[in-house]
Write an enzyme that holds these catalytic residues in place. Structure first.
Site, PDB file in Angstrom:
ATOM      1  N   ASP A 202       1.916 106.245   8.761  1.00  7.29           N
ATOM      2  CA  ASP A 202       2.383 104.026   7.814  1.00  7.29           C
ATOM      3  C   ASP A 202       1.506 104.371   6.362  1.00  7.29           C
ATOM      4  OD1 ASP A 202       3.023 101.084   8.473  1.00  7.29           O
ATOM      5  OD2 ASP A 202       0.757 101.524   7.897  1.00  7.29           O
ATOM      6  N   GLU A 227       6.113 107.014   6.506  1.00  7.74           N
ATOM      7  CA  GLU A 227       7.271 105.617   6.489  1.00  7.74           C
ATOM      8  C   GLU A 227       7.411 105.266   5.023  1.00  7.74           C
ATOM      9  OE1 GLU A 227       6.740 101.464   6.738  1.00  7.74           O
ATOM     10  OE2 GLU A 227       4.852 102.328   6.485  1.00  7.74           O
ATOM     11  N   GLN A 242      15.728 110.478  -3.973  1.00  6.81           N
ATOM     12  CA  GLN A 242      15.046 111.799  -4.332  1.00  6.81           C
ATOM     13  C   GLN A 242      13.698 110.959  -4.209  1.00  6.81           C
ATOM     14  OE1 GLN A 242      15.696 114.227  -6.834  1.00  6.81           O
ATOM     15  NE2 GLN A 242      14.711 115.109  -5.984  1.00  6.81           N
ATOM     16  N   LYS A 284      29.099 114.255   0.559  1.00  9.72           N
ATOM     17  CA  LYS A 284      28.411 113.665   1.850  1.00  9.72           C
ATOM     18  C   LYS A 284      27.997 112.988   2.068  1.00  9.72           C
ATOM     19  CE  LYS A 284      26.331 119.386   0.697  1.00  9.72           C
ATOM     20  NZ  LYS A 284      25.285 119.977   0.328  1.00  9.72           N
ATOM     21  N   ASP A 304       9.146  96.102  11.673  1.00  8.27           N
ATOM     22  CA  ASP A 304       9.156  95.753  10.375  1.00  8.27           C
ATOM     23  C   ASP A 304      10.818  95.439  10.149  1.00  8.27           C
ATOM     24  OD1 ASP A 304       6.537  95.773   9.698  1.00  8.27           O
ATOM     25  OD2 ASP A 304       6.810  97.532   9.372  1.00  8.27           O
TER      26      ASP A 304
END
Length: 423
Positions: A202, A227, A242, A284, A304
């Site tokens: 988390d 996360e 990135q 892609k 969430d």
């Protein structure tokens, strides 16, 4: 293209004073994974009527297996000051608003008997005291475990290695004796002892990625995901994904990440018709799934971002349009990456049948986490692609505009603005 960044400490196998943290990529993140993750809870699961959520999951173990799920992500298991579990208090107590420790062990065992692995929600960015700000018990830690800039003005540790979190005491992950050793002992004793084989970290932006890598390596999960939820700029999507690449690299490839970039693009496409965003300049898929699909865990909504039992309930911080949920699943369940299915969509929104049809199509075609994608259309109002599985090809389209893969294809699943075929 993505940049691979590995710190000198990681390369040497040393993280913040602890020697020989040998990086190991979990089996499900190594490529070719056919895993399908079920988020086995939502924001309103914890004790709203009685603390029996684990028994609810236990009663549905057979159906979860029949659906084709391979991994179930559980809510935070430890005792918490918040019923949802995200303000951990006594780490070693596994009785929570979701049920007792015995009930937890019972359902994890029931899933294991059906070939399903269980993933623990690991909240280690912060912790709360038992009766005050920082009187940590079970295990007992001193105020040296708290970063020196915490809101409590009680922290005696070093500075925070990530973003602050005001609802709990930010932990000093440079502290080897109490924090690092305490967390690894908790993971390998309490969490592993309950039967968990996977980890979901988390709020990983709250501490340096190297520590998530350290804890993952100590636990040796078969599945690991972090996360990393950061601000999204639709005009600079590469910068967003990135950040995800950099975090995975920072763990030494010891943990994958939720594909929040793809989530953001799906939100926009399904709300505004901007399906062209799903294709990048190299042809892609956009998002983490286009750069490092083996490490990308895709999803439509979670506890969430989206609603819970019905549209409008729960947190609803960043949802896809309620009427377009199945379009989202047509994308994530047909594409590479490891897809996530959200519990209330299956069992509260009456979407089990169409979701099951998409999972069956994925499995029939042999689509896996690193399957090749050939995008056919990515325009306003339409996205279409052909995905190559291990046994067959799968074609899909989402959006209001019409499209067909041509002759020789068999329709497997369809609904409002989506269709999936197999050849």
């Amino acid at each position: 293209m993505k940049k691979r960044i590995v710190t000198a400490a990681l390369a040497a196998g040393i993280i913040a004073g602890l020697p020989h943290a040998h990086a190991a990529t979990p089996a499900q993140q190594a490529g070719g994974s056919k895993a399908i993750l079920l988020q086995g809870f939502h924001w309103n699961s914890a004790g709203y009527t009685r603390p029996d959520w684990y028994n609810t999951l236990f009663d549905r173990a057979d159906d979860i297996a029949a659906l084709g799920i391979t991994h179930v992500w559980f809510p935070p298991a430890s005792d918490s000051a918040a019923r949802e579990g995200y303000l951990p208090r006594q780490l070693n107590s596994l009785t929570s608003a979701y049920g007792s420790q015995a009930e937890l062990v019972n359902v994890v065992g029931a899933l294991k008997n059906r070939g399903i692995q269980s993933v623990a929600d690991i909240v280690v960015n912060h912790r709360v005291g038992t009766t005050s700000w920082a009187d940590f018990t079970n295990p007992t830690w001193s105020k040296a475990a708290v970063v020196n800039g915490d809101e409590c003005n009680c922290g005696m540790g070093n500075g925070d290695t990530g973003d602050g979190f005001s609802a709990g005491r930010d932990l000093d992950h440079t502290n080897v004796g109490e924090v690092q050793n305490g967390i690894t002992t908790w993971l390998n004793g309490t969490i592993k002892g309950a039967g968990f084989t996977g980890l979901r970290f988390d709020y990983v932006k709250g501490f340096n990625a190297s520590y998530a890598g350290k804890y993952a390596n100590a636990f040796a999960p078969d599945f690991c995901v972090g996360e990393l939820w950061t601000d999204f700029n639709p005009n600079d999507m590469n910068a967003h994904r990135q950040q995800i690449m950099n975090w995975i690299d920072g763990t030494g490839s010891s943990c994958g990440a939720f594909d929040f970039t793809t989530k953001a693009i799906l939100n926009d496409a399904l709300a505004n018709g901007n399906y062209w965003r799903l294709k990048d300049s190299a042809g892609k898929p956009q998002g983490a799934v286009g750069w490092w699909p083996a490490m990308a865990v895709t999803f439509v909504d979670n506890h969430d971002t989206g609603p819970s039992e019905s549209c409008g309930t729960g947190q609803n911080h960043w949802p896809v349009p309620c009427g377009s949920v199945m379009e989202g699943y047509a994308y994530v369940l047909s594409h590479p990456g490891i897809p996530t299915v959200y519990y209330p969509h299956v069992y509260d929104w009456n979407l089990r049948t169409p979701i099951a049809a998409l999972i069956k199509a994925r499995k029939t075609a042999g689509v896996h986490s690193t399957s090749a994608v050939a995008i056919q259309q990515a325009t306003q109002g339409l996205y279409a692609a052909i995905i190559t599985g291990t046994t067959r090809q799968l074609a899909m389209k989402i959006g209001p505009n019409s499209w067909s893969p041509g002759s020789g294809w068999t329709l497997q699943a369809s609904g409002n603005n989506y269709a999936v075929w197999i050849k």
